[in-house]
Design a protein around this motif. Structure first.
Motif, PDB file in Angstrom:
ATOM      1  N   VAL A   1       0.893  -1.299   0.112  1.00 40.40           N
ATOM      2  CA  VAL A   1       0.068   0.155   0.140  1.00 40.40           C
ATOM      3  C   VAL A   1       1.035   1.535  -0.170  1.00 40.40           C
ATOM      4  O   VAL A   1       2.087   1.035   0.384  1.00 40.40           O
ATOM      5  CB  VAL A   1      -0.951   0.118   1.097  1.00 40.40           C
ATOM      6  CG1 VAL A   1      -0.197   0.118   2.535  1.00 40.40           C
ATOM      7  CG2 VAL A   1      -2.131   1.055   1.158  1.00 40.40           C
ATOM      8  N   GLN A   2       0.440   2.370  -0.689  1.00 40.81           N
ATOM      9  CA  GLN A   2       1.159   3.494  -0.652  1.00 40.81           C
ATOM     10  C   GLN A   2       1.003   4.216   0.878  1.00 40.81           C
ATOM     11  O   GLN A   2       0.110   4.002   1.448  1.00 40.81           O
ATOM     12  CB  GLN A   2       0.666   4.338  -1.399  1.00 40.81           C
ATOM     13  CG  GLN A   2       0.877   4.054  -2.995  1.00 40.81           C
ATOM     14  CD  GLN A   2       0.491   4.956  -4.102  1.00 40.81           C
ATOM     15  OE1 GLN A   2      -0.403   6.082  -3.891  1.00 40.81           O
ATOM     16  NE2 GLN A   2       1.410   5.043  -5.287  1.00 40.81           N
ATOM     17  N   ALA A   3       1.987   5.082   1.036  1.00 40.53           N
ATOM     18  CA  ALA A   3       1.972   5.787   2.139  1.00 40.53           C
ATOM     19  C   ALA A   3       0.640   6.605   2.478  1.00 40.53           C
ATOM     20  O   ALA A   3       0.498   7.310   1.349  1.00 40.53           O
ATOM     21  CB  ALA A   3       3.244   6.819   2.454  1.00 40.53           C
TER      22      ALA A   3
ATOM     23  N   GLN B   1       6.931  -7.528  13.098  1.00 39.59           N
ATOM     24  CA  GLN B   1       8.448  -7.405  13.088  1.00 39.59           C
ATOM     25  C   GLN B   1       9.031  -6.837  11.742  1.00 39.59           C
ATOM     26  O   GLN B   1       8.680  -7.491  10.878  1.00 39.59           O
ATOM     27  CB  GLN B   1       8.807  -9.052  13.369  1.00 39.59           C
ATOM     28  CG  GLN B   1      10.474  -9.005  13.518  1.00 39.59           C
ATOM     29  CD  GLN B   1      10.814 -10.554  14.262  1.00 39.59           C
ATOM     30  OE1 GLN B   1      10.060 -11.412  14.231  1.00 39.59           O
ATOM     31  NE2 GLN B   1      12.255 -10.579  14.769  1.00 39.59           N
ATOM     32  N   ALA B   2       9.854  -6.028  11.945  1.00 39.35           N
ATOM     33  CA  ALA B   2      10.236  -5.478  10.595  1.00 39.35           C
ATOM     34  C   ALA B   2      12.002  -6.342  10.510  1.00 39.35           C
ATOM     35  O   ALA B   2      12.396  -6.513  11.660  1.00 39.35           O
ATOM     36  CB  ALA B   2      10.537  -3.860  10.877  1.00 39.35           C
TER      37      ALA B   2
ATOM     38  N   GLN C   1      -7.667  -2.758  11.822  1.00 39.71           N
ATOM     39  CA  GLN C   1      -7.568  -1.557  10.825  1.00 39.71           C
ATOM     40  C   GLN C   1      -6.791  -0.591  10.839  1.00 39.71           C
ATOM     41  O   GLN C   1      -6.483  -0.070  12.054  1.00 39.71           O
ATOM     42  CB  GLN C   1      -9.100  -0.989  11.036  1.00 39.71           C
ATOM     43  CG  GLN C   1      -9.392   0.365   9.881  1.00 39.71           C
ATOM     44  CD  GLN C   1      -9.376  -0.265   8.446  1.00 39.71           C
ATOM     45  OE1 GLN C   1     -10.206  -1.062   8.315  1.00 39.71           O
ATOM     46  NE2 GLN C   1      -8.853   0.388   7.592  1.00 39.71           N
ATOM     47  N   MET C   2      -5.862  -0.664   9.755  1.00 42.22           N
ATOM     48  CA  MET C   2      -4.850   0.222   9.801  1.00 42.22           C
ATOM     49  C   MET C   2      -4.676   1.431   8.824  1.00 42.22           C
ATOM     50  O   MET C   2      -5.037   1.174   7.629  1.00 42.22           O
ATOM     51  CB  MET C   2      -3.459  -0.580   9.590  1.00 42.22           C
ATOM     52  CG  MET C   2      -3.369  -1.521  10.339  1.00 42.22           C
ATOM     53  SD  MET C   2      -1.824  -2.738   9.903  1.00 42.22           S
ATOM     54  CE  MET C   2      -2.065  -3.115   8.075  1.00 42.22           C
ATOM     55  N   ASN C   3      -4.722   2.790   9.370  1.00 44.00           N
ATOM     56  CA  ASN C   3      -5.089   3.971   8.586  1.00 44.00           C
ATOM     57  C   ASN C   3      -3.557   4.615   8.652  1.00 44.00           C
ATOM     58  O   ASN C   3      -2.852   4.522   9.341  1.00 44.00           O
ATOM     59  CB  ASN C   3      -6.415   4.698   9.099  1.00 44.00           C
ATOM     60  CG  ASN C   3      -7.643   3.965   8.942  1.00 44.00           C
ATOM     61  OD1 ASN C   3      -7.527   3.034   7.971  1.00 44.00           O
ATOM     62  ND2 ASN C   3      -8.462   4.230   9.850  1.00 44.00           N
ATOM     63  N   SER C   4      -3.601   5.569   7.676  1.00 42.51           N
ATOM     64  CA  SER C   4      -2.677   6.556   7.697  1.00 42.51           C
ATOM     65  C   SER C   4      -1.116   6.036   7.659  1.00 42.51           C
ATOM     66  O   SER C   4      -0.157   6.492   8.597  1.00 42.51           O
ATOM     67  CB  SER C   4      -2.687   7.636   8.765  1.00 42.51           C
ATOM     68  OG  SER C   4      -3.824   8.370   8.756  1.00 42.51           O
ATOM     69  N   LEU C   5      -0.906   4.917   7.041  1.00 42.33           N
ATOM     70  CA  LEU C   5       0.127   3.773   6.890  1.00 42.33           C
ATOM     71  C   LEU C   5       1.344   4.742   6.624  1.00 42.33           C
ATOM     72  O   LEU C   5       1.246   5.567   5.447  1.00 42.33           O
ATOM     73  CB  LEU C   5      -0.043   2.706   6.047  1.00 42.33           C
ATOM     74  CG  LEU C   5      -0.897   1.633   6.762  1.00 42.33           C
ATOM     75  CD1 LEU C   5      -1.440   0.657   5.873  1.00 42.33           C
ATOM     76  CD2 LEU C   5      -0.223   0.889   7.909  1.00 42.33           C
ATOM     77  N   ASN C   6       2.352   4.610   6.963  1.00 40.79           N
ATOM     78  CA  ASN C   6       3.762   5.196   6.764  1.00 40.79           C
ATOM     79  C   ASN C   6       4.931   3.843   6.600  1.00 40.79           C
ATOM     80  O   ASN C   6       4.644   2.638   6.862  1.00 40.79           O
ATOM     81  CB  ASN C   6       4.072   6.078   7.510  1.00 40.79           C
ATOM     82  CG  ASN C   6       3.986   5.793   9.040  1.00 40.79           C
ATOM     83  OD1 ASN C   6       5.100   4.895   9.318  1.00 40.79           O
ATOM     84  ND2 ASN C   6       3.503   6.194  10.031  1.00 40.79           N
TER      85      ASN C   6
ATOM     86  N   THR D   1       3.551  -4.106   3.395  1.00 39.58           N
ATOM     87  CA  THR D   1       4.792  -3.178   2.894  1.00 39.58           C
ATOM     88  C   THR D   1       4.196  -1.965   2.622  1.00 39.58           C
ATOM     89  O   THR D   1       3.281  -1.805   1.839  1.00 39.58           O
ATOM     90  CB  THR D   1       5.428  -3.972   1.757  1.00 39.58           C
ATOM     91  OG1 THR D   1       5.848  -5.031   2.250  1.00 39.58           O
ATOM     92  CG2 THR D   1       6.421  -2.824   1.248  1.00 39.58           C
ATOM     93  N   VAL D   2       4.565  -0.760   3.071  1.00 36.36           N
ATOM     94  CA  VAL D   2       4.080   0.526   2.731  1.00 36.36           C
ATOM     95  C   VAL D   2       5.305   1.368   1.846  1.00 36.36           C
ATOM     96  O   VAL D   2       6.188   1.461   2.340  1.00 36.36           O
ATOM     97  CB  VAL D   2       3.883   1.538   4.039  1.00 36.36           C
ATOM     98  CG1 VAL D   2       3.316   2.738   3.676  1.00 36.36           C
ATOM     99  CG2 VAL D   2       2.955   0.470   5.012  1.00 36.36           C
ATOM    100  N   SER D   3       4.932   1.908   0.817  1.00 36.60           N
ATOM    101  CA  SER D   3       5.833   2.571  -0.100  1.00 36.60           C
ATOM    102  C   SER D   3       5.532   3.944  -0.038  1.00 36.60           C
ATOM    103  O   SER D   3       4.325   4.610   0.211  1.00 36.60           O
ATOM    104  CB  SER D   3       5.299   2.002  -1.527  1.00 36.60           C
ATOM    105  OG  SER D   3       4.155   2.441  -1.908  1.00 36.60           O
TER     106      SER D   3
END
Length: 125
Positions: free
Chosen positions: A12-14, A39-40, A82-87, A122-124
């Motif tokens: 997903v995009q940032a 875990q990153a 639910q994950m919003n405003s991903l970075n 993955t957030v691009s």
């Protein structure tokens, strides 16, 4: 034995959103708390959010508070994130966890008895 199966990860995009799901197998009567950890690469597994199966009380890591929402469907024995405003810092493998205890140490991975295999987010930027 409780089996957990995650789904909903992806790219997903940032600034975008994703919803993760975790379906628990039968015999969830012994579960008191369900949670999400992540875990990153090159980092330790960290607590993201937790929810009490009975009562629905929720807890969040400071890094996701206000952006992520954990919930559960009692009838479907499924929890959601639910994950919003991903970075970009949210990029990680996300793991579903379930535990029999209901103590205060919900943010420790050792408090959980069952784990899913994980789903990649993955957030691009």
């Amino acid at each position: 034995q409780v089996q957990l199966v995650e789904s909903g990860g992806g790219l997903v995009q940032a600034g975008g959103s994703l919803r993760l799901s975790c379906a628990a197998s039968a015999r969830t009567s012994r579960i008191s708390t369900m949670a999400w950890f992540r875990q990153a690469p090159g980092k330790a597994r960290e607590f993201v959010a937790a929810i009490r199966w009975i009562g629905g009380w929720t807890y969040y890591a400071d890094s996701v508070k206000g952006r992520f929402t954990i919930s559960r469907d009692y009838a479907k024995t499924t929890e959601y994130l639910q994950m919003n405003s991903l970075n970009a810092e949210d990029t990680a493998v996300y793991y579903c966890a379930a535990g029999k205890g209901s103590g205060p140490n919900y943010y420790y991975s050792t408090e959980y008895d069952y784990w899913g295999r994980g789903t990649q987010v993955t957030v691009s930027s």
